[in-house]
Design an enzyme around this catalytic site. Sequence first.
Site, PDB file in Angstrom:
ATOM      1  N   LYS A 201       0.806  -1.228   0.000  1.00  0.00           N
ATOM      2  CA  LYS A 201       0.000   0.000   0.000  1.00  0.00           C
ATOM      3  C   LYS A 201       0.844   1.286   0.000  1.00  0.00           C
ATOM      4  O   LYS A 201       0.454   2.275  -0.597  1.00  0.00           O
ATOM      5  CB  LYS A 201      -0.973  -0.003   1.180  1.00  0.00           C
ATOM      6  CG  LYS A 201      -2.080  -1.028   1.005  1.00  0.00           C
ATOM      7  CD  LYS A 201      -3.047  -1.038   2.150  1.00  0.00           C
ATOM      8  CE  LYS A 201      -4.054  -2.178   1.984  1.00  0.00           C
ATOM      9  NZ  LYS A 201      -5.011  -2.242   3.071  1.00  0.00           N
TER      10      LYS A 201
ATOM     11  N   ARG B   6       3.440  -1.086  18.887  1.00  0.00           N
ATOM     12  CA  ARG B   6       4.602  -1.798  19.447  1.00  0.00           C
ATOM     13  C   ARG B   6       5.864  -0.944  19.280  1.00  0.00           C
ATOM     14  O   ARG B   6       6.640  -0.791  20.206  1.00  0.00           O
ATOM     15  CB  ARG B   6       4.754  -3.137  18.706  1.00  0.00           C
ATOM     16  CG  ARG B   6       5.873  -3.989  19.172  1.00  0.00           C
ATOM     17  CD  ARG B   6       5.831  -5.330  18.485  1.00  0.00           C
ATOM     18  NE  ARG B   6       5.924  -5.210  17.018  1.00  0.00           N
ATOM     19  CZ  ARG B   6       5.880  -6.229  16.192  1.00  0.00           C
ATOM     20  NH1 ARG B   6       5.713  -7.457  16.652  1.00  0.00           N
ATOM     21  NH2 ARG B   6       5.972  -6.048  14.888  1.00  0.00           N
TER      22      ARG B   6
HETATM   23  P1  ATR Z   1      -0.495  -3.386   7.561  1.00  0.00           P
HETATM   24  O1  ATR Z   1      -0.486  -2.872   6.168  1.00  0.00           O
HETATM   25  O2  ATR Z   1      -1.335  -4.614   7.774  1.00  0.00           O
HETATM   26  O3  ATR Z   1      -0.774  -2.310   8.562  1.00  0.00           O
HETATM   27  P2  ATR Z   1       2.233  -3.158   8.352  1.00  0.00           P
HETATM   28  O4  ATR Z   1       2.373  -1.850   7.675  1.00  0.00           O
HETATM   29  O5  ATR Z   1       3.364  -4.138   8.288  1.00  0.00           O
HETATM   30  O6  ATR Z   1       0.977  -3.949   7.815  1.00  0.00           O
HETATM   31  O7  ATR Z   1       1.867  -2.865   9.902  1.00  0.00           O
HETATM   32  C1  ATR Z   1       1.655  -3.890  10.819  1.00  0.00           C
HETATM   33  C2  ATR Z   1       1.243  -3.280  12.144  1.00  0.00           C
HETATM   34  O8  ATR Z   1       0.951  -4.323  13.063  1.00  0.00           O
HETATM   35  C3  ATR Z   1       2.323  -2.439  12.795  1.00  0.00           C
HETATM   36  O9  ATR Z   1       1.719  -1.456  13.581  1.00  0.00           O
HETATM   37  C4  ATR Z   1       3.036  -3.479  13.658  1.00  0.00           C
HETATM   38  O10 ATR Z   1       3.755  -2.944  14.742  1.00  0.00           O
HETATM   39  P3  ATR Z   1       5.265  -2.398  14.512  1.00  0.00           P
HETATM   40  O11 ATR Z   1       5.111  -1.054  13.875  1.00  0.00           O
HETATM   41  O12 ATR Z   1       5.838  -2.355  15.856  1.00  0.00           O
HETATM   42  O13 ATR Z   1       5.925  -3.397  13.600  1.00  0.00           O
HETATM   43  C5  ATR Z   1       1.846  -4.253  14.175  1.00  0.00           C
HETATM   44  N1  ATR Z   1       2.174  -5.628  14.573  1.00  0.00           N
HETATM   45  C6  ATR Z   1       2.462  -6.667  13.789  1.00  0.00           C
HETATM   46  N2  ATR Z   1       2.657  -7.791  14.511  1.00  0.00           N
HETATM   47  C7  ATR Z   1       2.471  -7.442  15.815  1.00  0.00           C
HETATM   48  C8  ATR Z   1       2.528  -8.142  17.048  1.00  0.00           C
HETATM   49  N3  ATR Z   1       2.814  -9.438  17.101  1.00  0.00           N
HETATM   50  N4  ATR Z   1       2.270  -7.459  18.171  1.00  0.00           N
HETATM   51  C9  ATR Z   1       1.993  -6.149  18.123  1.00  0.00           C
HETATM   52  N5  ATR Z   1       1.923  -5.435  16.987  1.00  0.00           N
HETATM   53  C10 ATR Z   1       2.175  -6.061  15.842  1.00  0.00           C
END
Ligand code: ATR
Length: 281
Positions: free
Chosen positions: A66, A159
């Site tokens: 995206k 996170r």
């Molecule tokens: P998307 O397009 O689905 O938002 P992304 O841009 O990779 O995918 O974002 C994933 C989000 O989920 C982020 O906010 C990520 O936190 P980080 O910024 O710290 O990476 C969060 N996320 C993914 N796995 C997680 C987990 N196991 N626990 C907490 N937050 C998680």
Amino acid sequence: MTDRYAVIGNPISHSKSPQIHQMFAEQTGQDISYEKIEAPLDGFAETIERLRNDGYKGCSVTVPFKFEAFKLANSVSESVIDTFDSGENADAVNTLDFRNLKIVGYNTDGSGLLKDITINRQFNISKKRVLLLGAGGAAYGVLHPLLNEEPKELVITNRTLEKAQRIEKKIRGTAKFPVTSVSWSSYSDLSKKQFDLVINATSAGLTDSELPLPPTIFAPNALAYDMMYGRETPFMKFARDHGAQVADGLGMLVEQAAEAFYLWRGVQPDTAPVIAALRLT
Ligand code: ATR
């Protein structure tokens, strides 16, 4: 002649978008095809170029492309927060239109989410306390329409705190209500607060990971909305166990698709029967 569309992601095999657009097309009598295409992780731009050369009229964009779709677009609509003065030039685009030799980017995720919350679920966001979990592509996508709803306050937690802070900085000047970002590792910051609407925009549900939320976070009659769909995530279970109403992201998925369909075809499909049909599959 049949107009061709597709959804591009990686992975993509799970996508329900072809089913949804096919139902919309049948309902509205539009002559379109819609397929799913997995682009290589380093090959999004090439895939889009190929589709344009092959005469596709547009495409949906999903994880993880995206932000790249935003960069690739020649212009973006107001649904994408390019108007914010962050200087960051990063945003999420989930719909591309290839007509008129240009690539125009839109984001229909936010309005899809808002339609599902405010119309399908009859939950009014105005003057409510909202907690947004996550600061990735899914979170970016919902900011613009969320701001228009004028909640009482918006708290963003993630996170990786810096990413939540980046969003805070991005929207602070535009929002007409307080926006703050807090670290969820300092649990106590959140345990002092309650929210009427908690939106899970993290992808933690994909790995069944629990989010470190205080059980007191949900105000009476709170709605806990997980953008994921297909099964109950740990966040949904946690929210249900602590008294919140729970919604998954299926309605949002169909509503964002309907918005894209409208942008491409100029016809508004009826979403309710499509949501109902998908719930049965
Ligand atoms: P998307 O397009 O689905 O938002 P992304 O841009 O990779 O995918 O974002 C994933 C989000 O989920 C982020 O906010 C990520 O936190 P980080 O910024 O710290 O990476 C969060 N996320 C993914 N796995 C997680 C987990 N196991 N626990 C907490 N937050 C998680």
